[in-house]
Design a protein around this motif. Structure first.
Motif: not given
Length: 658
Positions: A351-360
């Motif tokens: 899991s990451s919050n540093g890559l482009s994602g849907l949120g969180g």
């Protein structure tokens, strides 16, 4: 502006007692913030702010407290007020990133992207900004990777935090704050312990009990991992060992990974700290590969790129651990990479919050990670898409390819509590690959070609024969698996392609193009085209045979030896540059030189004629007399510099007979 004046007026009219009380609350909030008691901080600061007492420092601490405690809707609101107060340029650009993340968690993607663009422009070298800038169509990409999975909120979830699953035999192991008297100030919940639930005949998990009294303590335990022989476990715990609770120089109690082994009674015992633990940084969330040779974990140890990075460490034959190695910038960013999991075929999930994602936090995967890392191949990180990911935090991914079970944790809307565990059943992938076998040059459909499918290891899986329309198909292929496909047909050069099956249900189409391996030699045919000889090259202003020309002339020699009745006319052409007389003489000499070379190699002179045509037979518009010399490119001129080997007769049939 009127609102600010109105708030100030109300504040000034309050009694000194109330004013003192608010300031005292603010001071308490500051202390709570410094002690990482973020839930307490946000409660106090929120009340103070709502009562009209604001400052830049208060708004910063309130926004950050809400952000770090995953209250993203409120965090977005107060970050917005903070930027209204101070403007866009007065704050560290990290606030751009946090605001963008908070907005994304509320599905305000367009506004979030605008703030990520500001973040990127302020930090061109930041991996998070680079990831955003390199794929601004990430939403479309994520939706294309989404799978048709049914996710189920497990019955064992509570109103507290339940997360981080693993399987041990017929048990589901997870962390929970469901019980306990000691409260963790960060989120006002009891400290975490490990629990287990037993798998039932219908596939559900029930009968939740504490995992092990020897493992659980009065502080946090979570995320267990087991070696393939089920004899050793690794798990996460606060820096609490032999009844000693330790903090670093800043007063922070870090996380550590501990190891426990099975004793002769089948109980977990002999808990020990792994050698790379430290009181100065955290290591957490272990995951072990199927061979029991590698452990992956998250840490902020020295050398970490961001807030936490993923690391790997060798599990040696004697059970000891090697030295940790950072997985590098192909995976890690300046934000959080955490909760690694490695499945049976070597795919790495995290899991990451540093890559482009849907949120969180979003769940990502690197397919065939272990093989690619060992062979230094590029690591491609993919967002696993919906429904695993949402606009909230999604983490703790785990799957069992043998039982087709999967689990992940999320704090998405509709859950029972803070973090909930969700299950999903992996859908059997019956990927179909279809295609057509074609003639590479004519694009004619080739019937009855043999098409063979091979595994990544080169083992033959299946062979089919293309139908009369040149079509073939292979069905029931495993998703996300590498294959090789090869087409063959008599008198053709085969074609093959490597491919990786898709994750969805859409059929893959792979066309194969075969090149003719035998061509009919008929009167008037040009052997230069058949043998791929564009020009027999000579050095400038010379006509002796160069080595590279000799290589091409050997092709003509072989063919003339194969067909004793074959007779040819050798023709040499130039471009328009130079005088007509010069070009004619030069081309004639070169044609004769080519003829003499073939004679010297045993070809009878009676089978050969030769003539140079100079610039008299141009095949394009590059005629120097019509002032095209300066307008033609070098490539266009070179098309006129050509050699021809025209078949004058073969097997008693002459070109004149046509």
């Amino acid at each position: 502006m009127k609102m600010k004046i109105h708030i100030l007026t109300i504040f000034l009219s309050l009694s000194a007692v109330l004013s003192y009380s608010q300031k005292a609350d603010y001071q308490k909030a500051n202390k709570a913030y410094d002690n990482f008691s973020y839930a307490k901080t946000s409660d106090i600061l929120l009340e103070v702010a709502n009562n009209g007492y604001t400052s830049v420092s208060l708004l910063q601490k309130l926004s950050n407290s809400l952000y770090f405690n995953n209250e993203m809707k409120e965090a977005a609101k107060w970050y917005g007020k903070l930027f209204e107060e101070v403007g866009e340029t007065a704050l560290d650009s990290e606030y751009y990133f946090r605001y963008a993340q908070a907005l994304k968690a509320t599905e305000s993607y367009e506004e979030s992207d605008a703030w990520m663009q500001k973040f990127y422009e302020a930090n061109k070298d930041d991996l998070r900004g680079k990831a955003f800038a390199s794929k601004k169509d990430y939403l479309e990409s994520i939706l294309s990777l989404s799978r048709d999975l049914q996710v189920v909120n497990l019955d064992l979830n509570t109103e507290k935090s339940d997360f981080g699953t693993n399987q041990y035999k017929d048990e589901l192991i997870f962390a929970s704050s469901r019980l306990g008297d000691k409260i963790y100030q960060w989120n006002k919940q009891p400290y975490l312990d490990l629990y287990k639930a037993t798998k039932q005949a219908d596939g559900t998990y029930k009968n939740v009990v504490a995992f092990n009294e020897y493992i659980n303590t009065k502080y946090h335990e979570s995320t267990a991992a087991f070696t393939p022989d089920d004899e050793v476990m690794y798990f996460t715990r606060n820096n609490y060992y032999k009844k000693r609770y330790k903090k670093d120089d800043e007063g922070v109690n870090r996380l550590k990974i501990f190891k426990a082994t099975k004793n002769i009674n089948g109980d977990w015992s002999n808990v020990e700290s792994v050698h790379f633990n430290s009181s100065d940084y955290s290591v957490a969330h272990p995951a072990i590969n199927v061979r029991g040779t590698k452990m992956y974990f998250a840490s902020d140890m020295p050398g970490t790129i961001g807030q936490s990075d993923l690391y790997e460490v060798d599990i040696l034959e004697d059970g000891t651990l090697g030295d940790p190695e950072n997985l590098g910038a192909s995976i890690n960013t300046e934000a959080q990479e955490t909760f690694p999991f490695i499945n049976e075929i070597g795919d790495l999930y995290f899991s990451s919050n540093g890559l482009s994602g849907l949120g969180g936090l979003d769940v990502y995967v690197v397919r065939d990670f272990e093989n690619k890392r060992e062979s230094n191949q590029p690591l491609i990180v993919e967002n696993v898409g919906k429904p695993i990911n949402s606009s909230k935090d999604d983490f703790g991914y785990y799957e069992n390819l043998g039982t087709k079970e999967g689990f992940f944790t999320s704090n998405r809307e509709g859950g029972k509590g803070d973090d909930d565990i969700y299950s999903f059943k992996a859908i059997e992938c019956e990927q179909i690959v279809t295609g057509t076998v074609l003639d590479k040059n004519t694009q004619e459909l080739l019937a009855e070609a043999t098409v063979t499918l091979y595994s990544k290891a080169g083992d033959k899986i299946e062979t089919v024969i293309a139908d009369q329309a040149g079509a073939y198909s292979f069905s029931k292929l495993t998703c996300n698996e590498p294959f090789l496909i090869r087409a063959e047909k008599t008198d053709y050069i085969g074609d093959e392609k490597n491919f990786v099956t898709l994750m969805g249900t859409e059929d893959m189409v792979i066309n194969l193009n075969l090149e003719i391996n035998i061509q009919a030699i008929t009167p008037c045919a040009d052997l230069a085209k058949i043998l791929d000889i564009p020009v027999v090259y000579f050095d400038f202003d010379k006509y002796n045979i160069r080595y590279d020309a000799e290589v091409d002339l050997q092709k003509v020699l072989v063919l003339m030896n194969q067909y004793p009745t074959l007779k040819i006319d050798i023709r040499s052409h130039t471009d328009c540059r130079g005088t007509n007389a010069y070009n004619e003489t030069l081309s004639s000499n070169r044609a004769k030189s080519t003829k003499n070379y073939l004679i010297s190699k045993g070809i009878e002179a009676s089978r050969l004629t030769a003539k140079g045509y100079g610039e008299s037979q141009l095949i394009n518009h590059c005629d120097c007399d019509s002032n095209n010399r300066s307008t033609c490119t070098e490539e266009e001129h070179n098309k006129n510099r050509r050699s021809e080997f025209i078949v004058t007769s073969i097997n008693g049939k002459s070109c004149l007979d046509k």
